[in-house]
Every structure is written in structure tokens, then in C-alpha cells.
Design a protein around this motif. Structure first.
Motif, PDB file in Angstrom:
ATOM      1  N   LEU A  83       0.839  -1.288   0.062  1.00 49.85           N
ATOM      2  CA  LEU A  83      -0.183  -0.005  -0.560  1.00 49.85           C
ATOM      3  C   LEU A  83       0.561   1.042   0.120  1.00 49.85           C
ATOM      4  CD1 LEU A  83      -2.975  -1.367   2.476  1.00 49.85           C
ATOM      5  CD2 LEU A  83      -3.002  -0.808   0.314  1.00 49.85           C
ATOM      6  N   ILE A  84       1.164   2.110  -1.123  1.00 48.83           N
ATOM      7  CA  ILE A  84       1.156   3.677  -1.153  1.00 48.83           C
ATOM      8  C   ILE A  84       0.369   4.639  -1.552  1.00 48.83           C
ATOM      9  CG2 ILE A  84       3.681   2.824  -1.047  1.00 48.83           C
ATOM     10  CD1 ILE A  84       2.893   2.563  -4.173  1.00 48.83           C
ATOM     11  N   GLY A  85       0.409   5.242  -0.481  1.00 46.05           N
ATOM     12  CA  GLY A  85      -0.907   6.611  -0.606  1.00 46.05           C
ATOM     13  C   GLY A  85      -1.721   6.415  -0.819  1.00 46.05           C
ATOM     14  N   GLY A  86      -2.194   5.013  -0.481  1.00 43.90           N
ATOM     15  CA  GLY A  86      -3.976   5.122  -0.541  1.00 43.90           C
ATOM     16  C   GLY A  86      -3.846   3.497  -1.984  1.00 43.90           C
ATOM     17  N   TYR A  87      -3.144   3.602  -2.293  1.00 46.73           N
ATOM     18  CA  TYR A  87      -3.145   3.063  -3.690  1.00 46.73           C
ATOM     19  C   TYR A  87      -3.037   1.318  -3.326  1.00 46.73           C
ATOM     20  CZ  TYR A  87      -4.172   7.355  -6.262  1.00 46.73           C
ATOM     21  OH  TYR A  87      -4.406   7.912  -6.062  1.00 46.73           O
ATOM     22  N   ARG A  88      -3.409   0.356  -3.741  1.00 50.45           N
ATOM     23  CA  ARG A  88      -2.618  -1.125  -3.318  1.00 50.45           C
ATOM     24  C   ARG A  88      -1.523  -1.428  -5.130  1.00 50.45           C
ATOM     25  NH1 ARG A  88      -3.985  -6.495  -4.087  1.00 50.45           N
ATOM     26  NH2 ARG A  88      -6.205  -5.820  -4.957  1.00 50.45           N
ATOM     27  N   VAL A  89      -0.757  -1.768  -4.935  1.00 53.17           N
ATOM     28  CA  VAL A  89       0.811  -2.545  -6.727  1.00 53.17           C
ATOM     29  C   VAL A  89      -0.102  -3.686  -6.490  1.00 53.17           C
ATOM     30  CG1 VAL A  89       2.208  -2.935  -6.406  1.00 53.17           C
ATOM     31  CG2 VAL A  89       2.460  -1.331  -4.897  1.00 53.17           C
ATOM     32  N   VAL A  90      -0.370  -3.724  -7.673  1.00 59.89           N
ATOM     33  CA  VAL A  90      -0.533  -4.842  -8.100  1.00 59.89           C
ATOM     34  C   VAL A  90       0.373  -6.050  -8.792  1.00 59.89           C
ATOM     35  CG1 VAL A  90      -2.452  -6.139  -9.834  1.00 59.89           C
ATOM     36  CG2 VAL A  90      -2.986  -4.253  -8.783  1.00 59.89           C
ATOM     37  N   ARG A  91       0.904  -5.286 -10.009  1.00 62.70           N
ATOM     38  CA  ARG A  91       2.078  -5.592 -10.363  1.00 62.70           C
ATOM     39  C   ARG A  91       3.390  -4.892 -11.409  1.00 62.70           C
ATOM     40  NH1 ARG A  91       1.399  -6.155 -15.468  1.00 62.70           N
ATOM     41  NH2 ARG A  91      -0.471  -6.494 -16.107  1.00 62.70           N
ATOM     42  N   ARG A  92       4.818  -4.493 -11.193  1.00 60.24           N
ATOM     43  CA  ARG A  92       5.410  -4.207 -11.730  1.00 60.24           C
ATOM     44  C   ARG A  92       4.865  -5.036 -13.016  1.00 60.24           C
ATOM     45  NH1 ARG A  92      11.373  -6.115 -13.083  1.00 60.24           N
ATOM     46  NH2 ARG A  92      10.625  -7.126 -14.401  1.00 60.24           N
ATOM     47  N   VAL A  93       4.880  -3.547 -14.342  1.00 62.64           N
ATOM     48  CA  VAL A  93       4.554  -3.658 -15.690  1.00 62.64           C
ATOM     49  C   VAL A  93       6.370  -2.765 -16.095  1.00 62.64           C
ATOM     50  CG1 VAL A  93       2.256  -3.347 -15.420  1.00 62.64           C
ATOM     51  CG2 VAL A  93       3.696  -1.361 -15.666  1.00 62.64           C
ATOM     52  N   ALA A  94       6.561  -2.405 -15.654  1.00 62.98           N
ATOM     53  CA  ALA A  94       7.453  -2.123 -16.546  1.00 62.98           C
ATOM     54  C   ALA A  94       8.454  -1.303 -15.703  1.00 62.98           C
ATOM     55  CB  ALA A  94       7.568  -0.874 -17.822  1.00 62.98           C
ATOM     56  N   ALA A  95      10.198  -1.125 -15.991  1.00 68.48           N
ATOM     57  CA  ALA A  95      11.342  -0.678 -15.164  1.00 68.48           C
ATOM     58  C   ALA A  95      12.142   0.013 -16.276  1.00 68.48           C
ATOM     59  CB  ALA A  95      11.891  -1.797 -14.189  1.00 68.48           C
ATOM     60  N   GLY A  96      13.282   0.644 -15.533  1.00 64.69           N
ATOM     61  CA  GLY A  96      13.880   1.148 -16.402  1.00 64.69           C
ATOM     62  C   GLY A  96      15.424   1.916 -15.739  1.00 64.69           C
ATOM     63  N   GLY A  97      15.775   2.687 -16.149  1.00 65.95           N
ATOM     64  CA  GLY A  97      17.216   2.934 -15.536  1.00 65.95           C
ATOM     65  C   GLY A  97      16.623   4.486 -14.476  1.00 65.95           C
ATOM     66  N   PHE A  98      15.805   4.872 -14.024  1.00 62.30           N
ATOM     67  CA  PHE A  98      14.970   6.204 -13.634  1.00 62.30           C
ATOM     68  C   PHE A  98      13.860   5.360 -12.599  1.00 62.30           C
ATOM     69  CE2 PHE A  98      17.955   7.898 -16.475  1.00 62.30           C
ATOM     70  CZ  PHE A  98      18.667   9.137 -15.571  1.00 62.30           C
ATOM     71  N   GLY A  99      13.381   4.437 -12.892  1.00 62.40           N
ATOM     72  CA  GLY A  99      12.241   4.311 -12.144  1.00 62.40           C
ATOM     73  C   GLY A  99      11.463   2.803 -12.535  1.00 62.40           C
ATOM     74  N   VAL A 100      10.443   2.805 -12.171  1.00 65.66           N
ATOM     75  CA  VAL A 100       9.434   1.677 -11.717  1.00 65.66           C
ATOM     76  C   VAL A 100       8.101   2.334 -11.815  1.00 65.66           C
ATOM     77  CG1 VAL A 100       9.017  -1.046 -10.982  1.00 65.66           C
ATOM     78  CG2 VAL A 100      11.432   0.332 -10.295  1.00 65.66           C
ATOM     79  N   VAL A 101       7.696   1.221 -13.049  1.00 64.18           N
ATOM     80  CA  VAL A 101       5.916   1.541 -13.364  1.00 64.18           C
ATOM     81  C   VAL A 101       5.178   1.169 -12.850  1.00 64.18           C
ATOM     82  CG1 VAL A 101       4.078   2.062 -14.815  1.00 64.18           C
ATOM     83  CG2 VAL A 101       6.593   3.159 -14.869  1.00 64.18           C
ATOM     84  N   TYR A 102       4.063   0.450 -12.044  1.00 66.19           N
ATOM     85  CA  TYR A 102       3.314  -0.457 -11.301  1.00 66.19           C
ATOM     86  C   TYR A 102       1.962  -0.244 -11.707  1.00 66.19           C
ATOM     87  CZ  TYR A 102       7.166  -0.465  -8.031  1.00 66.19           C
ATOM     88  OH  TYR A 102       8.555  -0.558  -7.613  1.00 66.19           O
ATOM     89  N   LEU A 103       0.932  -1.274 -11.934  1.00 65.14           N
ATOM     90  CA  LEU A 103      -0.503  -1.971 -12.269  1.00 65.14           C
ATOM     91  C   LEU A 103      -0.630  -1.321 -10.580  1.00 65.14           C
ATOM     92  CD1 LEU A 103      -2.809  -1.672 -13.436  1.00 65.14           C
ATOM     93  CD2 LEU A 103      -2.218  -4.365 -13.934  1.00 65.14           C
ATOM     94  N   ALA A 104      -1.709   0.281 -10.007  1.00 64.33           N
ATOM     95  CA  ALA A 104      -2.255  -0.247  -8.346  1.00 64.33           C
ATOM     96  C   ALA A 104      -3.750  -0.625  -8.667  1.00 64.33           C
ATOM     97  CB  ALA A 104      -1.186   0.604  -8.212  1.00 64.33           C
ATOM     98  N   LEU A 105      -4.160  -0.214  -7.711  1.00 64.56           N
ATOM     99  CA  LEU A 105      -5.684  -0.349  -7.888  1.00 64.56           C
ATOM    100  C   LEU A 105      -5.445   0.802  -7.142  1.00 64.56           C
ATOM    101  CD1 LEU A 105      -6.813  -4.277  -7.686  1.00 64.56           C
ATOM    102  CD2 LEU A 105      -7.343  -2.557  -9.958  1.00 64.56           C
ATOM    103  N   GLY A 106      -6.836   1.960  -6.705  1.00 64.80           N
ATOM    104  CA  GLY A 106      -7.595   3.009  -6.218  1.00 64.80           C
ATOM    105  C   GLY A 106      -8.028   2.817  -5.273  1.00 64.80           C
ATOM    106  N   PRO A 107      -8.590   3.082  -4.393  1.00 68.49           N
ATOM    107  CA  PRO A 107      -9.020   3.016  -3.047  1.00 68.49           C
ATOM    108  C   PRO A 107     -10.611   3.208  -4.420  1.00 68.49           C
ATOM    109  CG  PRO A 107      -8.851   4.978  -2.845  1.00 68.49           C
ATOM    110  CD  PRO A 107      -7.904   4.505  -3.866  1.00 68.49           C
ATOM    111  N   ASP A 108     -11.593   3.220  -4.832  1.00 69.04           N
ATOM    112  CA  ASP A 108     -12.572   2.769  -5.580  1.00 69.04           C
ATOM    113  C   ASP A 108     -12.326   1.654  -6.371  1.00 69.04           C
ATOM    114  OD1 ASP A 108     -10.615   3.647  -7.326  1.00 69.04           O
ATOM    115  OD2 ASP A 108     -12.130   5.468  -8.594  1.00 69.04           O
ATOM    116  N   GLY A 109     -10.932   0.946  -6.062  1.00 66.67           N
ATOM    117  CA  GLY A 109     -11.183  -0.264  -7.338  1.00 66.67           C
ATOM    118  C   GLY A 109     -10.616   0.174  -8.570  1.00 66.67           C
TER     119      GLY A 109
END
Length: 335
Positions: free
Chosen positions: A14-40
Motif C-alpha cells: 500500500l502506497i498513498g492509498g493505492y494497492r500495488v498489483v504488479r510491476r509492468v515496466a522498469a528502466g534506469g530511472f524508475g519502476v511503473v506498477y499497475l495498482a488499484l485506487g481506493p475505488d478499485g
């Protein structure tokens, strides 16, 4: 032995009220996740995590940054946060929508709308493999970049630059929109302060001034990359790296081979955008739009971008498409 990449956040974090589902991309400067918000609602969350400056153990939340790299890490962090703040003020269908941004776990997260579709890079690779005379029809190219330029013009009006325009960062959604993703503000700040400029940019799409510390960048820098993207749509491959064009510019010869395949006007537009001298390029998106949409050159049925791009692939299997958003630096993989 090469340095290990920082581990992504575990699923269900859980980060900032969002639940991480999985990583979808990564590179030299960061990571991108698919996540679900409080409303789904599905969202994409981009995490600032430069692999050259930070590490993170599996299962940990906060990055570990060596003391000697802390000031540079914080500089990039500040730039990434300001990028999120600026993008959140832009509302345009051709610019990735930033819904939220926040600090947590000693880093910054940018919450964006989750896009489904495929990148322009995916389409170029597929079209190239068809081995036809034209990679894309000229009408498709003009329609696509007219839409992209509308978004880029808004970005520049907000005093921002993209700084990493390339086919992998142009996303064509399932609902027929062309969207600019993965802005490079933090990347640019770190390149000016650190000693590793070259890895910051994608060869073939980076303007010459991006390799020099003492140069001024502006709209003309993004316009060079637009020209390189159009070139890739015509040739199926990226142009030579800007630094390789200085002694012998093979791009001119390559474009001459396309005479009769594409209009002289479109070839001239690419040469104009990709002039090695920054002052010889269009100085604004408006100037480029005016030329690209010149009467007599832009004659075609007004289909949506998605419809025109997909006209090339009616006989291709549906599995070609990918449902991921490449909203972080995907490295130097080019079409």
C-alpha cells in the motif's frame, strides 16, 4: 559483475492509498506498477528509483542511497516531483494524465491513468516485418503526428519539455488516442549534474545539444525527436545518432531513397526537424504544424489515428498488441 537493479515493491504493498498489483515496466530511472485506487480503479504508478544512484533489497520499501550520491538523488527527486506537479496541470488527450503525486518511502510516486494498447514502437516493428514499400502510409504519418503535436504544443505552453520523445514513448490506446508518455525532466537534471550524460538519451532520437553541457535546449530539441520519429515511421528504423551524423550525414542519402515513396514535402519536413543546427529547425510546434498540415499535402480521409494505424495490420494476429504502459525509461531499445 554488473550492479543489480533495485527490487520493485512487492505485490499488495500500500502506497498513498493505492494497492500495488504488479510491476509492468522498469528502466534506469524508475519502476511503473499497475495498482488499484481506493475505488478499485486501475492506475499506473511511476516510482522515482534511479538505478545508478539507489538500491533496494527485496521486500524493502525505501531505497538505500550511498552518502556520496545523496545530493544528486535528492536533486532528481525534486525534479521528478516538480514534473508531476506540472503534468497534473495539463489536461489533453495526447498527454499522459497525472492524477496524483506524493512523497512516501523516501521517494516520489506519480499516479497516472492506466493505458491499454500498444506503443508506436510496437507498430513500427510489426509494420517493418511486413516488408512492404511503405512502412506506414503518408496519410497515417501525418494524421498521427498532427495529434501528437497538438499535445506537445500544450506541454511547451506550460514551459515544459518532454526530452525523450521516441516511438516507445508514443502510446496508441485501444480507444484510438495517441498519448505522449515518460517525460524526462529528472533525467535531464541528473545528466547536467552527473558524469553520465550519454546513457540518458536514446540514440537516434536525441538532438545534438542534448550531448553538450553548455547548450540551450528548447522546443526545437523536442522537434528534432519528432523528426526522428517520423523518419522511423518511414524507414522502419531510427536514424543514426546525432553525434555520428557530424562527419558523414547518411540520413540525407537514406531520405533520398524514399523520394517517390513519400512526398518531397514530408521528406523536407524530416530534414528541417532534424537539422544539426538547432536554429535551423522549426522553433515552435506551431511552425511545424503549419507545414505538416499545408494545403495540398494533407489530403486524406479523416480517420482516427488508431483506425489508420491499424489499417496496416488487419491480417496480423491480435497477440501483437500489448496491454502495458511504458511510462518509465525503457532503456535504449529502438525500432
Amino acid at each position: 559483475m554488473s550492479k543489480l537493479k533495485p527490487s520493485p515493491l512487492p505485490a499488495d504493498t500500500l502506497i498513498g492509498g493505492y494497492r500495488v498489483v504488479r510491476r509492468v515496466a522498469a528502466g534506469g530511472f524508475g519502476v511503473v506498477y499497475l495498482a488499484l485506487g481506493p475505488d478499485g480503479q486501475q492506475v499506473a504508478i511511476k516510482e522515482y528509483l534511479p538505478a545508478s544512484l539507489a538500491t533496494r533489497e527485496p521486500g524493502a520499501l525505501s531505497p538505500q542511497v550511498p552518502a556520496e550520491k545523496l545530493s544528486l538523488y535528492r536533486l532528481g527527486l525534486k525534479s521528478f516531483f516538480e514534473e508531476g506537479r506540472s503534468l497534473a496541470q495539463i489536461s489533453h488527450p495526447s498527454v499522459v494524465s497525472v492524477m496524483n503525486f506524493f512523497r512516501e518511502n523516501d521517494t516520489v510516486y506519480m499516479v497516472m491513468n492506466y493505458l491499454e494498447g500498444a506503443s508506436l514502437q510496437d507498430y513500427i516493428i510489426t509494420a517493418r516485418d511486413l516488408k512492404q514499400l511503405k512502412v506506414f502510409r503518408e496519410s497515417t504519418i501525418r494524421s498521427l503526428f498532427d495529434e501528437i503535436l497538438r499535445g506537445l504544443r500544450i506541454v511547451h505552453q506550460h514551459k515544459m519539455l518532454h526530452l525523450d520523445i521516441k516511438p516507445a514513448n508514443v502510446f496508441i490506446t485501444d480507444d484510438n488516442k495517441a498519448v505522449l508518455i515518460d517525460f524526462g525532466a529528472a533525467r535531464e537534471v541528473l545528466s547536467k549534474e552527473g558524469n553520465f550524460i550519454r546513457p540518458m538519451y536514446t540514440p537516434g532520437f536525441a538532438a545534438p545539444e542534448m550531448y553538450r553541457r553548455d547548450s540551450t535546449m528548447g522546443p526545437w530539441t523536442d522537434i528534432y525527436a519528432i523528426g526522428a520519429c517520423i523518419y522511423a515511421c518511414m524507414q522502419g528504423y531510427p536514424p543514426n545518432e546525432a553525434t555520428q551524423r557530424v562527419p558523414t550525414d547518411r540520413m540525407v542519402v537514406a531520405l533520398k531513397r524514399l523520394q517517390g515513396v513519400y512526398s518531397d514535402n514530408l521528406i523536407e519536413v524530416v530534414q528541417w526537424c532534424m537539422a544539426l543546427d538547432a536554429q535551423a529547425r522549426p522553433q515552435s510546434v506551431f511552425a511545424l504544424q503549419k507545414e505538416l498540415n499545408r494545403a495540398g499535402e494533407r489530403q486524406y480521409t479523416r480517420l482516427s489515428v488508431g483506425e489508420k494505424v491499424r489499417m496496416r495490420f488487419d491480417d496480423m494476429v491480435e497477440g501483437t498488441k500489448k496491454s502495458v504502459i511504458k511510462a518509465t525509461d525503457p532503456g535504449n531499445r529502438s525500432p
